[in-house]
Design a protein around this motif. Structure first.
Motif, short mmCIF file in Angstrom:
data_model
loop_
_atom_site.label_atom_id
_atom_site.label_comp_id
_atom_site.label_asym_id
_atom_site.label_seq_id
_atom_site.Cartn_x
_atom_site.Cartn_y
_atom_site.Cartn_z
N GLN A 55 -5.74 2.32 5.25
CA GLN A 55 -4.74 2.92 4.81
C GLN A 55 -3.58 2.82 5.92
OE1 GLN A 55 -6.26 6.93 4.25
NE2 GLN A 55 -5.95 6.65 2.00
N ILE A 56 -2.35 2.98 5.47
CA ILE A 56 -1.17 3.26 6.52
C ILE A 56 -0.29 4.31 6.52
CG2 ILE A 56 1.01 1.81 6.95
CD1 ILE A 56 -0.28 -0.91 5.94
N LEU A 57 -0.28 4.78 7.63
CA LEU A 57 0.61 5.95 7.53
C LEU A 57 2.07 5.61 8.03
CD1 LEU A 57 1.06 9.11 7.58
CD2 LEU A 57 0.29 9.13 9.96
N VAL A 58 3.05 5.86 7.25
CA VAL A 58 4.32 5.58 7.57
C VAL A 58 5.21 6.82 8.01
CG1 VAL A 58 6.47 4.37 6.62
CG2 VAL A 58 4.19 3.78 5.69
N GLU A 59 5.88 6.73 9.25
CA GLU A 59 6.84 7.85 9.39
C GLU A 59 7.97 7.34 8.83
OE1 GLU A 59 9.08 9.67 13.28
OE2 GLU A 59 7.10 8.43 13.65
N VAL A 60 8.59 8.44 7.98
CA VAL A 60 9.77 8.22 7.22
C VAL A 60 10.79 9.07 7.56
CG1 VAL A 60 10.74 8.24 4.96
CG2 VAL A 60 8.56 7.35 5.28
N HIS A 61 12.02 8.79 7.83
CA HIS A 61 13.39 9.59 8.08
C HIS A 61 13.79 9.72 6.67
CE1 HIS A 61 17.46 10.32 9.39
NE2 HIS A 61 16.89 11.43 9.27
N GLN A 62 13.65 11.10 6.01
CA GLN A 62 14.11 11.49 4.82
C GLN A 62 15.48 12.06 4.70
OE1 GLN A 62 11.29 12.66 1.57
NE2 GLN A 62 12.07 14.55 2.38
N ILE A 63 16.44 11.84 3.82
CA ILE A 63 17.46 12.70 3.58
C ILE A 63 17.60 12.64 2.07
CG2 ILE A 63 20.05 12.79 3.92
CD1 ILE A 63 19.76 10.86 6.33
N VAL A 64 17.80 14.20 1.96
CA VAL A 64 17.91 14.55 0.51
C VAL A 64 19.28 15.12 0.51
CG1 VAL A 64 16.94 15.99 -1.47
CG2 VAL A 64 15.25 14.45 0.34
N ARG A 65 19.98 14.66 -0.48
CA ARG A 65 21.35 15.52 -0.97
C ARG A 65 21.19 15.87 -2.34
NH1 ARG A 65 22.62 12.35 3.15
NH2 ARG A 65 24.66 11.70 4.01
N ASP A 66 22.09 16.90 -2.53
CA ASP A 66 22.44 17.41 -3.93
C ASP A 66 23.42 16.17 -4.53
OD1 ASP A 66 24.93 17.97 -3.32
OD2 ASP A 66 24.41 20.29 -3.24
N LEU A 67 23.54 16.18 -5.95
CA LEU A 67 24.41 15.50 -6.51
C LEU A 67 25.86 15.31 -5.94
CD1 LEU A 67 22.74 15.26 -10.06
CD2 LEU A 67 22.16 13.89 -7.87
N ALA A 68 26.32 16.56 -5.49
CA ALA A 68 27.62 16.64 -4.73
C ALA A 68 27.64 16.07 -3.30
CB ALA A 68 28.02 17.92 -4.75
N GLY A 69 26.58 15.67 -2.85
CA GLY A 69 26.39 15.14 -1.41
C GLY A 69 26.01 15.99 -0.43
N ALA A 70 25.97 17.17 -0.67
CA ALA A 70 25.48 18.18 0.52
C ALA A 70 24.10 17.85 0.72
CB ALA A 70 25.79 19.57 0.10
N VAL A 71 23.78 17.82 1.99
CA VAL A 71 22.60 17.54 2.61
C VAL A 71 21.43 18.78 2.35
CG1 VAL A 71 21.04 16.97 4.73
CG2 VAL A 71 23.42 15.84 4.31
N LEU A 72 20.49 18.57 1.66
CA LEU A 72 19.50 19.71 1.32
C LEU A 72 18.37 19.50 2.51
CD1 LEU A 72 19.22 19.35 -2.54
CD2 LEU A 72 20.52 20.62 -1.17
N ALA A 73 18.01 18.18 2.94
CA ALA A 73 17.08 17.94 3.85
C ALA A 73 17.03 16.85 4.83
CB ALA A 73 15.71 18.00 3.19
#
Length: 148
Positions: A100-118
């Motif tokens: 298996q491969i464990l990938v470290e990921v930088h995740q940015i989640v925004r709402d549809l208006a562009g505000a950062v949720l995570a």
């Protein structure tokens, strides 16, 4: 600066590949994952889904549960895209002993208006079959403290 010994030229340095130095590293799977992340971020679902097995098992990260098969993954991603805008950038690929491969990921989640949720780093563990992605799991990242 290159150093020569006994005036003998250094030969073949450029012909050594990563696979020659680290023959057990799954470079083809890592390239597959790079392509999958790029396709997902570009919202090229067809390209991303061609990298998965017909029985792919995928988590519904923002809803809970799992989906099976490329068409269920497509439906989930389509639903997800109607509610949030997720961008996932692989930071590190960590091959594991079981293939298996464990990938470290930088995740940015925004709402549809562009505000950062995570804005966080998460782990994605992949299992492969016949050169394609068979399973993706969301998992904790290894500690970056001493001894890791």
């Amino acid at each position: 600066m290159r150093r020569q010994v006994d005036n003998a030229p250094i030969v073949g340095v450029l012909s050594i590949s990563f696979a020659d130095i680290m023959p057990n590293q799954p470079t083809s799977e890592i390239e597959l994952l790079r392509a999958a992340y790029a396709a997902f971020n570009a919202r090229d679902l067809d390209a991303a889904l061609t990298l998965m097995t017909p029985d792919v098992h995928w988590p519904r990260a923002f809803k809970g549960g799992f989906v099976r098969g490329p068409e269920e993954v497509r439906a989930y991603w389509t639903e997800q895209g109607s509610e949030i805008d997720a961008h996932v950038e692989p930071v590190a690929f960590n091959p594991e002993e079981d293939g298996q491969i464990l990938v470290e990921v930088h995740q940015i989640v925004r709402d549809l208006a562009g505000a950062v949720l995570a804005d966080e780093r998460v782990g994605h563990r992949f299992t492969f079959k016949d050169g394609l992605i068979q399973v993706m799991e969301i998992c904790p990242l290894r500690s970056s403290g001493p001894g890791t």
